[in-house]
Motif scaffolding. Structure first.
Motif, PDB file in Angstrom:
ATOM      1  N   ARG A 174     -65.923 -51.470 -14.655  1.00 29.04           N
ATOM      2  CA  ARG A 174     -67.279 -50.955 -14.840  1.00 29.04           C
ATOM      3  C   ARG A 174     -67.888 -50.572 -13.481  1.00 29.04           C
ATOM      4  N   ARG A 175     -67.663 -51.428 -12.495  1.00 20.29           N
ATOM      5  CA  ARG A 175     -68.152 -51.138 -11.148  1.00 20.29           C
ATOM      6  C   ARG A 175     -67.448 -49.911 -10.583  1.00 20.29           C
ATOM      7  N   LEU A 176     -66.150 -49.787 -10.863  1.00 15.31           N
ATOM      8  CA  LEU A 176     -65.383 -48.639 -10.401  1.00 15.31           C
ATOM      9  C   LEU A 176     -65.909 -47.340 -11.003  1.00 15.31           C
ATOM     10  N   ARG A 177     -66.239 -47.360 -12.283  1.00 19.77           N
ATOM     11  CA  ARG A 177     -66.710 -46.149 -12.961  1.00 19.77           C
ATOM     12  C   ARG A 177     -67.942 -45.561 -12.269  1.00 19.77           C
ATOM     13  N   ALA A 178     -68.768 -46.418 -11.665  1.00 18.32           N
ATOM     14  CA  ALA A 178     -69.964 -45.939 -10.980  1.00 18.32           C
ATOM     15  C   ALA A 178     -69.629 -45.290  -9.639  1.00 18.32           C
ATOM     16  N   ARG A 179     -68.427 -45.515  -9.121  1.00 17.38           N
ATOM     17  CA  ARG A 179     -68.035 -44.955  -7.829  1.00 17.38           C
ATOM     18  C   ARG A 179     -67.158 -43.720  -7.971  1.00 17.38           C
ATOM     19  N   THR A 180     -66.838 -43.356  -9.202  1.00 15.51           N
ATOM     20  CA  THR A 180     -65.996 -42.194  -9.460  1.00 15.51           C
ATOM     21  C   THR A 180     -66.624 -41.362 -10.574  1.00 15.51           C
ATOM     22  N   GLY A 181     -66.201 -40.121 -10.673  1.00 10.70           N
ATOM     23  CA  GLY A 181     -66.693 -39.255 -11.736  1.00 10.70           C
ATOM     24  C   GLY A 181     -65.624 -38.247 -12.109  1.00 10.70           C
ATOM     25  N   MET A 182     -65.805 -37.598 -13.249  1.00 12.93           N
ATOM     26  CA  MET A 182     -64.809 -36.634 -13.719  1.00 12.93           C
ATOM     27  C   MET A 182     -65.503 -35.421 -14.318  1.00 12.93           C
ATOM     28  N   VAL A 183     -65.017 -34.240 -13.961  1.00 15.73           N
ATOM     29  CA  VAL A 183     -65.490 -32.976 -14.516  1.00 15.73           C
ATOM     30  C   VAL A 183     -64.345 -32.390 -15.325  1.00 15.73           C
ATOM     31  N   PHE A 184     -64.611 -32.079 -16.588  1.00 15.77           N
ATOM     32  CA  PHE A 184     -63.547 -31.721 -17.522  1.00 15.77           C
ATOM     33  C   PHE A 184     -63.377 -30.212 -17.670  1.00 15.77           C
ATOM     34  N   GLN A 185     -62.254 -29.837 -18.278  1.00 16.13           N
ATOM     35  CA  GLN A 185     -61.886 -28.432 -18.420  1.00 16.13           C
ATOM     36  C   GLN A 185     -62.813 -27.672 -19.357  1.00 16.13           C
ATOM     37  N   ASN A 186     -63.106 -28.251 -20.509  1.00 17.60           N
ATOM     38  CA  ASN A 186     -63.950 -27.574 -21.496  1.00 17.60           C
ATOM     39  C   ASN A 186     -65.366 -28.123 -21.391  1.00 17.60           C
ATOM     40  N   PRO A 187     -66.266 -27.402 -20.743  1.00 18.72           N
ATOM     41  CA  PRO A 187     -67.593 -27.954 -20.471  1.00 18.72           C
ATOM     42  C   PRO A 187     -68.420 -28.213 -21.721  1.00 18.72           C
ATOM     43  N   VAL A 188     -68.239 -27.414 -22.768  1.00 17.53           N
ATOM     44  CA  VAL A 188     -69.025 -27.606 -23.986  1.00 17.53           C
ATOM     45  C   VAL A 188     -68.512 -28.817 -24.754  1.00 17.53           C
ATOM     46  N   ALA A 189     -67.187 -28.924 -24.910  1.00 20.37           N
ATOM     47  CA  ALA A 189     -66.609 -30.040 -25.659  1.00 20.37           C
ATOM     48  C   ALA A 189     -66.817 -31.372 -24.949  1.00 20.37           C
ATOM     49  N   ALA A 190     -67.024 -31.340 -23.626  1.00 20.56           N
ATOM     50  CA  ALA A 190     -67.196 -32.579 -22.865  1.00 20.56           C
ATOM     51  C   ALA A 190     -68.564 -33.211 -23.078  1.00 20.56           C
ATOM     52  N   LEU A 210     -61.638 -33.329 -10.684  1.00 27.11           N
ATOM     53  CA  LEU A 210     -61.989 -32.032 -11.274  1.00 27.11           C
ATOM     54  C   LEU A 210     -60.777 -31.532 -12.044  1.00 27.11           C
ATOM     55  N   ASP A 211     -60.816 -31.647 -13.355  1.00 27.02           N
ATOM     56  CA  ASP A 211     -59.661 -31.293 -14.186  1.00 27.02           C
ATOM     57  C   ASP A 211     -59.849 -29.881 -14.728  1.00 27.02           C
ATOM     58  N   GLU A 212     -59.240 -28.895 -14.050  1.00 33.59           N
ATOM     59  CA  GLU A 212     -59.368 -27.478 -14.429  1.00 33.59           C
ATOM     60  C   GLU A 212     -60.843 -27.112 -14.627  1.00 33.59           C
ATOM     61  N   PRO A 213     -61.690 -27.292 -13.612  1.00 37.99           N
ATOM     62  CA  PRO A 213     -63.143 -27.168 -13.823  1.00 37.99           C
ATOM     63  C   PRO A 213     -63.642 -25.756 -14.088  1.00 37.99           C
ATOM     64  N   THR A 214     -62.817 -24.723 -13.809  1.00 39.36           N
ATOM     65  CA  THR A 214     -63.290 -23.350 -14.009  1.00 39.36           C
ATOM     66  C   THR A 214     -62.427 -22.538 -14.952  1.00 39.36           C
ATOM     67  N   SER A 215     -61.353 -23.107 -15.481  1.00 44.13           N
ATOM     68  CA  SER A 215     -60.400 -22.303 -16.260  1.00 44.13           C
ATOM     69  C   SER A 215     -60.987 -21.771 -17.562  1.00 44.13           C
ATOM     70  N   ALA A 216     -62.026 -22.420 -18.091  1.00 45.24           N
ATOM     71  CA  ALA A 216     -62.628 -21.973 -19.344  1.00 45.24           C
ATOM     72  C   ALA A 216     -63.829 -21.061 -19.122  1.00 45.24           C
ATOM     73  N   LEU A 217     -64.104 -20.689 -17.869  1.00 48.31           N
ATOM     74  CA  LEU A 217     -65.298 -19.913 -17.547  1.00 48.31           C
ATOM     75  C   LEU A 217     -64.950 -18.465 -17.234  1.00 48.31           C
ATOM     76  N   ASP A 218     -65.947 -17.576 -17.401  1.00 51.76           N
ATOM     77  CA  ASP A 218     -65.771 -16.190 -16.998  1.00 51.76           C
ATOM     78  C   ASP A 218     -65.544 -16.118 -15.495  1.00 51.76           C
ATOM     79  N   VAL A 219     -64.858 -15.064 -15.051  1.00 52.43           N
ATOM     80  CA  VAL A 219     -64.487 -14.947 -13.640  1.00 52.43           C
ATOM     81  C   VAL A 219     -65.706 -14.992 -12.727  1.00 52.43           C
ATOM     82  N   SER A 220     -66.778 -14.274 -13.080  1.00 57.30           N
ATOM     83  CA  SER A 220     -67.961 -14.245 -12.220  1.00 57.30           C
ATOM     84  C   SER A 220     -68.606 -15.617 -12.106  1.00 57.30           C
TER      85      SER A 220
END
Length: 277
Positions: free
Chosen positions: A81-97, A171-181
């Protein structure tokens, strides 16, 4: 610099109906504080499995993962629980996350309520601060995920990952689901946040240009094995392993030419449209 994340001989074996699949086979690398390690490879190469083993979101079959020198294997629930506060994750599909029934404000506030003792007013202030930091307006706070664009949802995901002031982000594929711009805007935002907060990133991607632009060091995965690792400018410009050479040769631009710089777009995009009228 000291290693904020250190993986040593990580193995992950999945067993089903008497057969075994070695998703990750003896992977070791370090991420120094304030740097980005980019992990690149084809789909199914074990990149995301490594990321989840690193944070103990799934249990490795064997091997050691250390965060700030602390072995998280066998760590009790209170320690995790203490570890979770020191780390974070950004997922591939931003809407589903994001929880489709939770407002943007509540989604960002959730880790603060879980991992901190901040009062209601302090949580609200922190959410407002995070929205501004990722380039969203206060008016977005009351909306639901389906009322935002993909790029806006990914900004929410980044704000949520930053809520407890972590030092390490995956950062797990943080931009692969986004438009190029929009990809360029999000990458520039991540670079800016890394500099401002001295964050460390483990970047998972199949895009060699993204890894080369973002990373200080890089590793190449193939079939669960880390076949090559080192400074990104060497691994992704003058690779030694033939598999990496083939990956570069398959790119549209010539190996060694270097990726084009993302356009100099503001981190807050005034032209990005919401799905609302």
């Amino acid at each position: 610099m000291s290693a904020i994340l250190s993986l040593e001989d990580i193995v992950k074996v999945y067993r089903s109906h008497g057969s075994e699949v070695r998703a990750v086979d003896g992977v070791s690398f370090d991420i120094e504080e304030g740097t980005t390690f980019g992990l690149v490879g084809e789909s199914g190469s074990g990149k995301s499995t490594i990321a989840r083993c690193a944070l103990r979101l799934i249990e490795p079959t064997s091997g050691t993962s250390r965060i700030d020198g602390e072995d998280i294997g066998g760590m009790p629930r209170t320690g995790l629980r203490r570890l979770r506060a020191r780390t974070g994750m950004v997922f591939q599909n931003p809407v589903a996350a994001l929880n489709p029934r939770m407002s943007i404000r509540d989604s960002i506030a959730e880790p603060l309520r879980t991992h901190t003792r901040l009062g209601r007013r302090a949580v609200g202030s922190r959410v407002d601060e995070l929205l501004d930091e990722v380039g969203l307006a206060a008016s977005h706070a009351g909306r639901l995920p389906h009322q935002l664009s993909g790029g806006q949802c990914q900004r929410v995901g980044i704000a949520r990952a930053l809520a407890t002031r972590p030092r390490l982000l995956v950062l797990d594929e943080p931009t692969s689901a986004l438009d190029v711009s929009v990809q360029a805007q999000v990458l520039n935002l991540l670079q800016q946040l890394r500099r401002e907060h001295r964050l460390s990133y483990l970047l998972i991607s199949h895009d060699l240009d993204v890894v080369r632009y973002m990373s200080d060091t890089a590793g190449v995965m193939r079939g669960g094995v880390l076949v090559e690792a080192g400074p990104a400018t060497e691994v992704l410009v003058e690779p030694r392993h033939e598999y990496t050479q083939r990956l570069l040769a398959a790119m549209p631009q010539a190996p060694g030419a270097g990726p084009p710089d993302p356009p100099r777009t503001p981190t807050r995009d005034p032209n990005e449209k919401s799905l609302l009228p």
